[in-house]
Design a protein around this motif. Structure first.
Motif, PDB file in Angstrom:
ATOM      1  N   LYS A 234      29.527  72.726  51.179  1.00 17.60           N
ATOM      2  CA  LYS A 234      29.833  73.573  52.342  1.00 17.60           C
ATOM      3  C   LYS A 234      28.622  73.696  53.266  1.00 17.60           C
ATOM      4  N   SER A 240      30.748  73.425  47.631  1.00 20.45           N
ATOM      5  CA  SER A 240      31.879  74.198  48.139  1.00 20.45           C
ATOM      6  C   SER A 240      32.438  75.090  47.038  1.00 20.45           C
ATOM      7  N   GLU A 241      33.250  76.045  47.424  1.00 22.21           N
ATOM      8  CA  GLU A 241      33.852  76.952  46.447  1.00 22.21           C
ATOM      9  C   GLU A 241      34.700  76.184  45.426  1.00 22.21           C
ATOM     10  N   GLU A 244      32.406  74.398  42.958  1.00 26.38           N
ATOM     11  CA  GLU A 244      31.844  75.416  42.066  1.00 26.38           C
ATOM     12  C   GLU A 244      32.873  75.826  40.997  1.00 26.38           C
ATOM     13  N   LYS A 245      34.118  75.939  41.410  1.00 22.47           N
ATOM     14  CA  LYS A 245      35.187  76.294  40.462  1.00 22.47           C
ATOM     15  C   LYS A 245      35.387  75.196  39.437  1.00 22.47           C
TER      16      LYS A 245
END
Length: 249
Positions: A234, A240-241, A244-245
């Motif tokens: 990002k 990015s989210e 990360e997930k």
């Protein structure tokens, strides 16, 4: 079964912690080390409870280790042609107490028909060499060159091996380069594997894709879904989210 106490590292090898707490992998600075493409592929591949899986080109075993950690897969047979990488994969499997569910086979893809029965597994996974073999020296390290370039296997041979071992309606998950997408689709059709799901991976929003995740289904009707692009960063150096997930953070 090899125990943790029996694992002896070579001078160039090390034990690295994985992003899933408690998991470890043995790698060598002189061999190909796993990257984010393996992490993304292990997440993209949908493996169900008690399914049997084959991986084509396991390297040091990162993908089967991650899949066993996250699913109740019955068994993964992981092929790796390079002996040193296969040995590291076997030791990593033992280090994580997964030898009852992961078998590492130090053989070429051409040997698959002698080792496994046709139409015998539910899922195939592969993170194959992306680049075609050229006349020039591909890499200063032969071990790394084999992992990156089509020296010991080609896109066609990977797809052919997957088609051989998959049951009808079985799934084949692969990550590759977008510029070879026409080959990816056409070779699949040749071996009765239909691309059903695509997802492009972009380094940052608005950038061109650098990787593509592919799901084939054997003996399926034509028609595919192109999913929203997966953005890796990002901001510069900040995942990015979604990534990360995937890493579980």
């Amino acid at each position: 079964m090899t125990s943790k106490n029996e694992i002896t590292l070579l001078p160039d090898q090390k034990v690295d912690e994985l992003h899933i707490p408690g998991l470890k992998i043995i790698q060598s600075k002189n061999s190909f080390m796993y990257g984010i493409d393996a992490i993304l592929l292990s997440d993209f591949a949908k493996v169900k409870c008690n399914e049997e899986v084959v991986e084509l080109g396991t390297g040091t075993g990162i993908i089967p280790i991650l899949i066993v950690a996250k699913t109740k897969v019955k068994k993964i047979t992981a092929f790796e042609i390079q002996k040193e990488s296969a040995d590291m994969a076997k030791n990593s499997v033992a280090l994580n107490n997964m030898s009852d569910r992961i078998e590492v086979v130090n053989e070429s893809l051409e040997s698959i028909e002698k080792i496994l029965s046709p139409q015998s597994v539910n899922v195939v996974i592969s993170n194959p060499p992306y680049m075609k073999k050229s006349g020039a020296v591909e890499n200063s390290s032969e071990k790394i060159a084999i992992a990156r370039h089509e020296i010991k296997c080609t896109l066609q041979s990977v797809i052919k091996a997957a088609a051989y071992v998959l049951k009808p309606n079985g799934r084949f998950y692969m990550i590759h380069k977008p510029e070879r997408l026409s080959e990816i689709i056409n070779a699949g059709i040749k071996y009765n594997l239909e691309v059903k799901r695509l997802r492009f991976v972009v380094p940052e929003k608005g950038k061109n894709p650098t990787m593509v995740l592919v799901e084939y289904v054997k003996c399926a009707a034509s028609g595919m879904t192109v999913e929203s692009e997966l953005v890796v960063y990002k901001d510069k150096g900040v995942y990015s989210e979604e990534v990360e997930k995937i890493y579980g953070r």
